[in-house]
Design an enzyme around this catalytic site. Structure first.
Site, short mmCIF file in Angstrom:
data_model
loop_
_atom_site.label_atom_id
_atom_site.label_comp_id
_atom_site.label_asym_id
_atom_site.label_seq_id
_atom_site.Cartn_x
_atom_site.Cartn_y
_atom_site.Cartn_z
N ASN A 29 45.38 13.64 42.34
CA ASN A 29 46.61 12.99 41.20
C ASN A 29 46.23 13.23 39.96
O ASN A 29 44.92 12.88 39.14
CB ASN A 29 46.11 10.92 41.32
CG ASN A 29 47.00 10.43 41.08
OD1 ASN A 29 47.44 11.18 39.76
ND2 ASN A 29 47.25 9.63 40.87
N HIS A 53 55.39 11.97 43.56
CA HIS A 53 54.00 11.11 42.83
C HIS A 53 53.14 11.33 43.70
O HIS A 53 52.72 10.74 45.10
CB HIS A 53 53.83 10.60 42.05
CG HIS A 53 52.79 9.86 41.30
ND1 HIS A 53 52.14 11.19 41.00
CD2 HIS A 53 51.92 9.13 41.71
CE1 HIS A 53 50.88 10.75 40.41
NE2 HIS A 53 50.77 9.05 40.90
N CYS A 74 51.83 7.81 35.38
CA CYS A 74 52.22 8.22 36.41
C CYS A 74 53.89 8.81 36.19
O CYS A 74 53.87 9.79 37.04
CB CYS A 74 51.80 8.21 37.84
SG CYS A 74 49.57 8.28 37.94
#
Length: 338
Positions: free
Chosen positions: A293, A263, A122
């Site tokens: 996500n 994020h 990520c």
């Protein structure tokens, strides 16, 4: 505020354009209620997610990158042939080789460009961004396309309610170019990896250690495996550490930031980091409710949200932060020059 701008040997680099893409198919929490034992209330209260986008069969991560790249270049008024290098942050390449950057290069027609992929979970976009910035700062190139994209739904086990609720698909692309006189652009970054966290978040099979076989398929080793509490604790601790470090060494405090773009993994992680930094809620960009996500895609998608909501304007100080599989963590401070 006296900004202690990081010295650069040569020239400074900045983001000059942004483009994003999410697939049209939407998977809601209500849809997941029909697939696994869960509920909209349970998912939203723990993650902040209401829906996510799913890439259609027959398409890959490179296709999302292409759409984002086209929008990015159009926003700048450039042709693909103007691009000198392409860097793609992703953990869901179309295939192990060639790289996603190779596929993007040929699909957009960036003749003469070179490039590579960055695998940082990520944190993939912030890592790829820094690589692109350094290529421009060094004088090696003047137009570098940086993409962050993941097709996470390709790696999700839809019988595992702890992971299938979290992930969606999406992509973003930015163009990195030299600053004009008087501009600051990218200021500083803090990146770190901790490989001891590998067992807590990984896809065990498909590489050289556990190549694809009937056994790896039967044991569901080609799906995301996650130790949620361990990942959560790392993300909360390390994102706060990295962001505080990059702000302190540049003489910036949280309240002086224009926006904080984190994020989008979990709303509680985002809010926890923002609270540690003393950033007001209206300057914390959140779109996890719409996209879930998307791994390396989350930060450029959140940049687009910030622009659309009128919260990101030319001259603003911007703080980026991410944590992901590896473990990886990254934070970057920049002046928005668009």
């Amino acid at each position: 505020m006296t900004l202690a701008v990081r010295p650069v040997v040569g020239r400074r680099a900045k983001i000059t354009a942004l483009g994003t893409y999410v697939p049209p198919q939407v998977l809601t929490n209500q849809d997941l209620e029909k697939m696994v034992e869960t509920s909209d209330e349970w998912i939203f209260s723990r993650t902040g997610i209401r829906e996510r986008h799913v890439l259609a069969k027959g398409l890959g991560t490179s296709d999302m990158c292409v759409e984002a790249a086209k929008k990015c270049l159009a926003a700048r008024g450039l042709e693909a042939r103007d691009v000198e290098a392409i860097i793609v942050g992703t953990v869901t390449p179309d295939m192990l080789f060639p790289s996603t950057a190779c596929l993007v290069q040929t699909k957009i027609g960036a003749a003469g460009a070179w490039g590579f992929d960055v695998s940082a979970g990520c944190s993939g976009f912030v890592y790829a961004l820094q690589a692109g910035v350094k290529l421009v700062e060094s004088g090696a190139h003047s137009k570098v396309l940086v993409c962050g994209a993941d097709a996470n739904t390709r790696m999700v086990d839809y019988t595992d309610r702890t992971t299938c609720i979290l992930f969606g698909d999406g992509a973003g692309a930015v163009l990195i170019e030299p600053c004009e006189e008087g501009e600051i652009g990218m200021i500083d970054f803090v990146h770190e990896i901790d490989g001891s966290g590998g067992p807590a978040l990984n896809m065990p099979a498909g590489g050289s250690l556990n190549p694809s076989s009937h056994e790896t398929i039967d044991k569901k080793m080609h799906f995301i495996h996650q130790d949620g509490p361990t990942v959560y604790k790392f993300a909360v601790r390390k994102m706060a550490e990295a962001t505080l470090k990059v702000l302190e060494r540049n003489g910036v405090t949280g309240p002086e930031l224009g926006v904080f773009i984190s994020h989008q993994a979990n709303l509680r992680i985002i809010n926890s980091t923002a609270e540690r930094l003393g950033i007001e809620a209206d300057r914390v960009i959140v779109n996890i409710d719409r996209y879930g996500n998307t791994s390396a895609g989350t930060i450029p998608l959140a940049m687009e949200t910030a622009v659309q909501e009128g919260k990101l304007k030319k001259g603003d100080l911007v703080l980026l932060a991410a944590a992901g599989a590896g473990f990886t963590v990254g934070a970057a401070l920049l002046r928005w020059e668009i």
